[in-house]
Write a protein that holds these residues in place. Structure first.
Motif, PDB file in Angstrom:
ATOM      1  N   ASP A  86       0.831  -1.207   0.000  1.00  0.00           N
ATOM      2  CA  ASP A  86       0.000   0.000   0.000  1.00  0.00           C
ATOM      3  C   ASP A  86       0.866   1.258   0.000  1.00  0.00           C
ATOM      4  OD1 ASP A  86      -2.309  -1.511   0.007  1.00  0.00           O
ATOM      5  OD2 ASP A  86      -2.666  -1.306   2.169  1.00  0.00           O
ATOM      6  N   VAL A  87       1.950   1.229   0.795  1.00  0.00           N
ATOM      7  CA  VAL A  87       2.861   2.378   0.845  1.00  0.00           C
ATOM      8  C   VAL A  87       3.534   2.576  -0.512  1.00  0.00           C
ATOM      9  CG1 VAL A  87       5.012   3.255   1.846  1.00  0.00           C
ATOM     10  CG2 VAL A  87       3.279   2.229   3.324  1.00  0.00           C
ATOM     11  N   ILE A  88       3.994   1.485  -1.106  1.00  0.00           N
ATOM     12  CA  ILE A  88       4.653   1.570  -2.415  1.00  0.00           C
ATOM     13  C   ILE A  88       3.681   2.072  -3.476  1.00  0.00           C
ATOM     14  CG2 ILE A  88       5.664   0.159  -4.262  1.00  0.00           C
ATOM     15  CD1 ILE A  88       6.933  -1.541  -1.982  1.00  0.00           C
ATOM     16  N   GLN A  89       2.453   1.585  -3.428  1.00  0.00           N
ATOM     17  CA  GLN A  89       1.428   2.028  -4.380  1.00  0.00           C
ATOM     18  C   GLN A  89       1.204   3.533  -4.281  1.00  0.00           C
ATOM     19  OE1 GLN A  89      -0.231   0.648  -6.756  1.00  0.00           O
ATOM     20  NE2 GLN A  89      -2.405   1.192  -6.763  1.00  0.00           N
ATOM     21  N   GLU A  90       1.257   4.048  -3.052  1.00  0.00           N
ATOM     22  CA  GLU A  90       0.976   5.463  -2.835  1.00  0.00           C
ATOM     23  C   GLU A  90       2.190   6.345  -3.087  1.00  0.00           C
ATOM     24  OE1 GLU A  90      -0.318   8.445   0.860  1.00  0.00           O
ATOM     25  OE2 GLU A  90      -0.654   6.286   1.017  1.00  0.00           O
ATOM     26  N   GLN A  91       3.366   5.896  -2.624  1.00  0.00           N
ATOM     27  CA  GLN A  91       4.533   6.769  -2.649  1.00  0.00           C
ATOM     28  C   GLN A  91       5.538   6.440  -3.745  1.00  0.00           C
ATOM     29  OE1 GLN A  91       6.348   7.254   1.191  1.00  0.00           O
ATOM     30  NE2 GLN A  91       4.414   7.621   2.246  1.00  0.00           N
ATOM     31  N   LEU A  92       5.549   5.189  -4.204  1.00  0.00           N
ATOM     32  CA  LEU A  92       6.511   4.784  -5.235  1.00  0.00           C
ATOM     33  C   LEU A  92       5.795   4.025  -6.354  1.00  0.00           C
ATOM     34  CD1 LEU A  92       9.188   3.383  -2.736  1.00  0.00           C
ATOM     35  CD2 LEU A  92       9.298   5.591  -3.896  1.00  0.00           C
ATOM     36  N   PRO A  93       4.750   4.603  -6.922  1.00  0.00           N
ATOM     37  CA  PRO A  93       3.941   3.856  -7.899  1.00  0.00           C
ATOM     38  C   PRO A  93       4.718   3.441  -9.141  1.00  0.00           C
ATOM     39  CG  PRO A  93       3.394   6.197  -7.944  1.00  0.00           C
ATOM     40  CD  PRO A  93       4.281   5.987  -6.758  1.00  0.00           C
ATOM     41  N   GLN A  94       5.817   4.135  -9.417  1.00  0.00           N
ATOM     42  CA  GLN A  94       6.576   3.840 -10.628  1.00  0.00           C
ATOM     43  C   GLN A  94       7.276   2.484 -10.573  1.00  0.00           C
ATOM     44  OE1 GLN A  94       7.324   6.067  -8.343  1.00  0.00           O
ATOM     45  NE2 GLN A  94       9.514   6.028  -7.852  1.00  0.00           N
ATOM     46  N   ILE A  95       7.429   1.915  -9.365  1.00  0.00           N
ATOM     47  CA  ILE A  95       8.146   0.638  -9.262  1.00  0.00           C
ATOM     48  C   ILE A  95       7.207  -0.553  -9.095  1.00  0.00           C
ATOM     49  CG2 ILE A  95      10.137   1.794  -8.215  1.00  0.00           C
ATOM     50  CD1 ILE A  95       9.297   0.452  -5.574  1.00  0.00           C
ATOM     51  N   LYS A  96       5.912  -0.297  -8.988  1.00  0.00           N
ATOM     52  CA  LYS A  96       4.979  -1.391  -8.707  1.00  0.00           C
ATOM     53  C   LYS A  96       5.076  -2.501  -9.746  1.00  0.00           C
ATOM     54  CE  LYS A  96       0.091  -2.511  -8.411  1.00  0.00           C
ATOM     55  NZ  LYS A  96      -1.293  -2.031  -8.608  1.00  0.00           N
ATOM     56  N   ASP A  97       5.115  -2.121 -11.027  1.00  0.00           N
ATOM     57  CA  ASP A  97       5.146  -3.127 -12.088  1.00  0.00           C
ATOM     58  C   ASP A  97       6.486  -3.855 -12.163  1.00  0.00           C
ATOM     59  OD1 ASP A  97       2.562  -2.473 -12.746  1.00  0.00           O
ATOM     60  OD2 ASP A  97       3.144  -1.040 -14.311  1.00  0.00           O
ATOM     61  N   GLN A  98       7.467  -3.330 -11.448  1.00  0.00           N
ATOM     62  CA  GLN A  98       8.798  -3.939 -11.436  1.00  0.00           C
ATOM     63  C   GLN A  98       8.877  -5.088 -10.433  1.00  0.00           C
ATOM     64  OE1 GLN A  98      11.824  -0.978 -10.598  1.00  0.00           O
ATOM     65  NE2 GLN A  98      13.182  -2.500  -9.687  1.00  0.00           N
ATOM     66  N   LEU A  99       7.891  -5.174  -9.532  1.00  0.00           N
ATOM     67  CA  LEU A  99       7.981  -6.087  -8.395  1.00  0.00           C
ATOM     68  C   LEU A  99       7.274  -7.411  -8.625  1.00  0.00           C
ATOM     69  CD1 LEU A  99       7.207  -3.627  -5.439  1.00  0.00           C
ATOM     70  CD2 LEU A  99       9.451  -4.341  -6.278  1.00  0.00           C
ATOM     71  N   THR A 100       7.879  -8.469  -8.087  1.00  0.00           N
ATOM     72  CA  THR A 100       7.175  -9.715  -7.801  1.00  0.00           C
ATOM     73  C   THR A 100       7.332  -9.949  -6.309  1.00  0.00           C
ATOM     74  OG1 THR A 100       7.574 -10.674  -9.979  1.00  0.00           O
ATOM     75  CG2 THR A 100       7.025 -12.194  -8.200  1.00  0.00           C
ATOM     76  N   TRP A 101       6.218  -9.957  -5.604  1.00  0.00           N
ATOM     77  CA  TRP A 101       6.236  -9.996  -4.138  1.00  0.00           C
ATOM     78  C   TRP A 101       5.776 -11.377  -3.680  1.00  0.00           C
ATOM     79  CZ3 TRP A 101       7.145  -5.094  -1.661  1.00  0.00           C
ATOM     80  CH2 TRP A 101       7.238  -5.177  -0.267  1.00  0.00           C
TER      81      TRP A 101
END
Length: 214
Positions: A86-101
């Motif tokens: 949720d924090v990444i979605q809000e503050q670092l949205p540019q990296i979301k598609d880069q992640l596999t969690w």
């Protein structure tokens, strides 16, 4: 006169003791165990915003890479990973598609619980919920972790209690016993049954889980 102590299990490594094995069984309760035992399930002392900021340089260094793999080991019900996402979605949205969690836990019960709660419904393309044993963790090179999160996990590993004395290594071991006048109420049957010490020992010895019992 003090009651005699009856041996349930001779000296063994702590992780093989009756108490440890019974404690491990509790995780079969799934999510309810976190509430019945007052286990911290929110971030508590772990601030997800601070943790996300600590991880940001790793994301920046991996820019251009196919995927950045994040593993949470022993995720429990997955709340910390959800808060971080949720924090990444809000503050670092540019990296979301880069992640596999990878949200993982040792027990199938908790993994199934995470699937059933739909906690990660909005992150279906990012999150993989998996059963994973940290003690035997292996992955393919293209899924090597950039970050591994282990919150309250290391202290749950099977442990040996060691002492070094006069240059020699010794292991402290655990013996399980109960008082000869001990009684418990078995509520797994109806009507409930009162078990004496001898009955308790017989039941423990009959359980395959406690095959090392005396």
């Amino acid at each position: 006169m003090s009651p005699k102590h009856l041996v349930l299990q001779n000296y063994v490594t702590r992780s093989e003791s009756i108490k440890s094995k019974v404690a491990n069984l509790k995780w079969q309760e799934g999510v309810s165990y976190f509430f019945s035992q007052n286990i911290p399930i929110t971030s508590g002392a772990i601030n997800p915003i601070q943790l996300a900021n600590l991880m940001k340089p790793i994301f920046d260094n991996n820019t251009g890479q196919p995927k950045t793999h994040i593993y949470e080991m022993g995720a429990g019900i997955g709340l910390l990973s959800k808060q971080l996402l949720d924090v990444i979605q809000e503050q670092l949205p540019q990296i979301k598609d880069q992640l596999t969690w990878h949200v993982t836990d040792y027990t199938e019960e908790l993994v199934q619980a995470m699937h059933s709660t739909q906690l990660f419904k909005s992150y279906k393309k990012t999150v993989q919920i998996e059963a994973l044993d940290m003690a035997s963790f292996q992955c393919s090179p293209n899924q090597s972790p950039s970050v591994v999160i282990m919150s309250y996990l290391a202290d749950s590993f099977p442990a040996r209690h060691i002492e070094v004395k006069n240059g020699e290594i010794y292991e402290y071991q655990v013996q399980s016993s109960l008082k000869s006048n001990e009684k418990i109420v078995d509520t797994s049957v109806f009507p409930p049954e009162i078990l004496t010490a001898d009955h308790i020992i017989q039941k423990v010895k009959s359980e395959a889980l406690f095959k090392t019992t005396a």
